[in-house]
Motif scaffolding. Structure first.
Motif, PDB file in Angstrom:
ATOM      1  N   LEU A   1      -1.514  10.710   1.858  1.00  0.00           N
ATOM      2  CA  LEU A   1      -1.772   9.406   0.876  1.00  0.00           C
ATOM      3  C   LEU A   1      -3.318   9.566   0.541  1.00  0.00           C
ATOM      4  O   LEU A   1      -3.994   9.704   1.317  1.00  0.00           O
ATOM      5  CB  LEU A   1      -1.322   8.090   1.896  1.00  0.00           C
TER       6      LEU A   1
ATOM      7  N   GLN B   1       0.903  -1.326   0.070  1.00  0.00           N
ATOM      8  CA  GLN B   1       0.065  -0.078   0.007  1.00  0.00           C
ATOM      9  C   GLN B   1       0.956   1.351  -0.176  1.00  0.00           C
ATOM     10  O   GLN B   1       0.450   2.211  -0.430  1.00  0.00           O
ATOM     11  CB  GLN B   1      -0.817   0.095   1.044  1.00  0.00           C
TER      12      GLN B   1
ATOM     13  N   LYS C   1      -2.488   3.529  -3.895  1.00  0.00           N
ATOM     14  CA  LYS C   1      -2.409   4.726  -3.073  1.00  0.00           C
ATOM     15  C   LYS C   1      -1.278   5.679  -3.654  1.00  0.00           C
ATOM     16  O   LYS C   1      -0.223   5.142  -4.202  1.00  0.00           O
ATOM     17  CB  LYS C   1      -1.832   4.486  -1.399  1.00  0.00           C
TER      18      LYS C   1
ATOM     19  N   ASP D   1      -6.110   7.869  -2.377  1.00  0.00           N
ATOM     20  CA  ASP D   1      -6.473   6.744  -3.348  1.00  0.00           C
ATOM     21  C   ASP D   1      -5.764   7.111  -4.495  1.00  0.00           C
ATOM     22  O   ASP D   1      -5.776   8.366  -5.043  1.00  0.00           O
ATOM     23  CB  ASP D   1      -8.170   6.592  -3.384  1.00  0.00           C
ATOM     24  N   TYR D   2      -5.517   6.108  -5.266  1.00  0.00           N
ATOM     25  CA  TYR D   2      -4.682   6.343  -6.499  1.00  0.00           C
ATOM     26  C   TYR D   2      -5.483   6.939  -7.475  1.00  0.00           C
ATOM     27  O   TYR D   2      -6.802   6.547  -7.823  1.00  0.00           O
ATOM     28  CB  TYR D   2      -4.300   4.994  -7.154  1.00  0.00           C
TER      29      TYR D   2
END
Length: 300
Positions: free
Chosen positions: A279, A6, A270, A281-282
């Motif tokens: 950080l 992650q 991430k 969410d992608y």
């Protein structure tokens, strides 16, 4: 996969940032040497004005001018040689350390992911080859010496112009300071660019040694990322394919990286928002920038 998955993107980006911080720290002595040499040139000019100035301007005979300029050329050449030798030695050390550290830190991350822990021990010959790689027909040391030669030419011409009697000591003092400022900027840009290029090369090598088959372009999520860099964010290529490289195909001070993809189909979940240092969410750069209301940018 391990929990570090992650944090993979953040971890690899941090390795790159750490190399830049290390380079900046290691170069402080070089920057101090440059300041000392600036003081040395100012002192030399001050003595010339004390001895030969009339009403604040130099008043020299032809013979005096020739002798002074010859002496200036010798002293500037020595200053250039001293600065150049010190900078080449220091940057060589920085690049070697950066290559090794980047390689082994990436190896550690791969080990945590359970990917091929049997990596190569880097040989000095291999590291030296990476450090001294020719880019646009020059090695990094060629560029350092070219920068120093340009500085000497500029300083000499400034002093030569002043010798004709049209420049006050305050004016020549500022001009000399500006010339050293240009040279200092070139040194900073060069080391950061070379460290970035070196880190990219090391990351690619560890990816190949780990058996990775693909790389993904990763652009920094902030408003300093250039338009072209941002346009490549998230794109994937075969690790052995012809593809763009940060710095080489972008610009000096490029902060992008190539992420080694550990297995086909892997995508990060991430990434770091460099504006908030959180950080998230992608998401790709285009989507992130649209949500932030960020327009196109120019390179640093």
């Amino acid at each position: 996969m391990a929990k570090i998955n992650q944090q993979y993107r953040k971890t690899i980006e941090q390795i790159r940032l750490d190399s830049e911080d290390y380079a900046d720290e290691q170069m402080q002595g070089i920057y101090q040497d440059q300041n000392d040499k600036l003081d040395e040139v100012h002192a030399m000019i001050g003595l010339i004005y004390i001895k030969y100035a009339v009403d604040g301007l130099l008043n020299l005979s032809g013979k005096q001018k020739t002798n002074i300029l010859n002496d200036v050329q010798v002293k500037l050449t020595k200053i250039s040689k001293d600065l150049g030798n010190a900078e080449v030695d220091k940057v060589t050390s920085i690049l070697g350390d950066t290559y090794k550290t980047t390689y082994y830190k990436n190896a550690f991350v791969f080990d945590k992911l359970g990917i091929n822990s049997n990596f190569n021990i880097l040989k000095k010959q291999f590291i030296d080859q990476a450090i001294n790689r020719v880019y646009k027909e020059e090695t990094f040391s060629d560029r350092i010496w070219n920068n120093k030669a340009s500085m000497v030419d500029r300083l000499y011409n400034l002093i030569k112009d002043a010798s004709t009697g049209g420049t006050t000591i305050d004016q020549i003092g500022k001009q000399i300071k500006d010339a050293f400022g240009v040279q200092a900027y070139q040194s900073r840009r060069l080391v950061r660019t070379e460290v970035a290029r070196n880190a990219v090369s090391s990351q690619e090598q560890i990816g190949k040694d780990a058996g990775c088959e693909q790389v993904q372009w990763s652009s920094v999520l902030d408003n300093r990322t250039a338009e072209y860099d941002a346009s490549l964010d998230g794109q994937v290529w075969g690790i052995n394919d012809d593809h763009p490289y940060p710095v080489e195909n972008t610009h000096p001070n490029c902060r992008c990286i190539l992420l080694n993809i550990s297995y086909k189909g892997w995508t990060p979940d991430k990434r770091m928002d460099n504006e908030t240092h959180q950080l998230i969410d992608y998401t790709d750069y285009a989507t992130w920038a649209k949500n932030k209301g960020i327009n196109d940018n120019t390179p640093d």
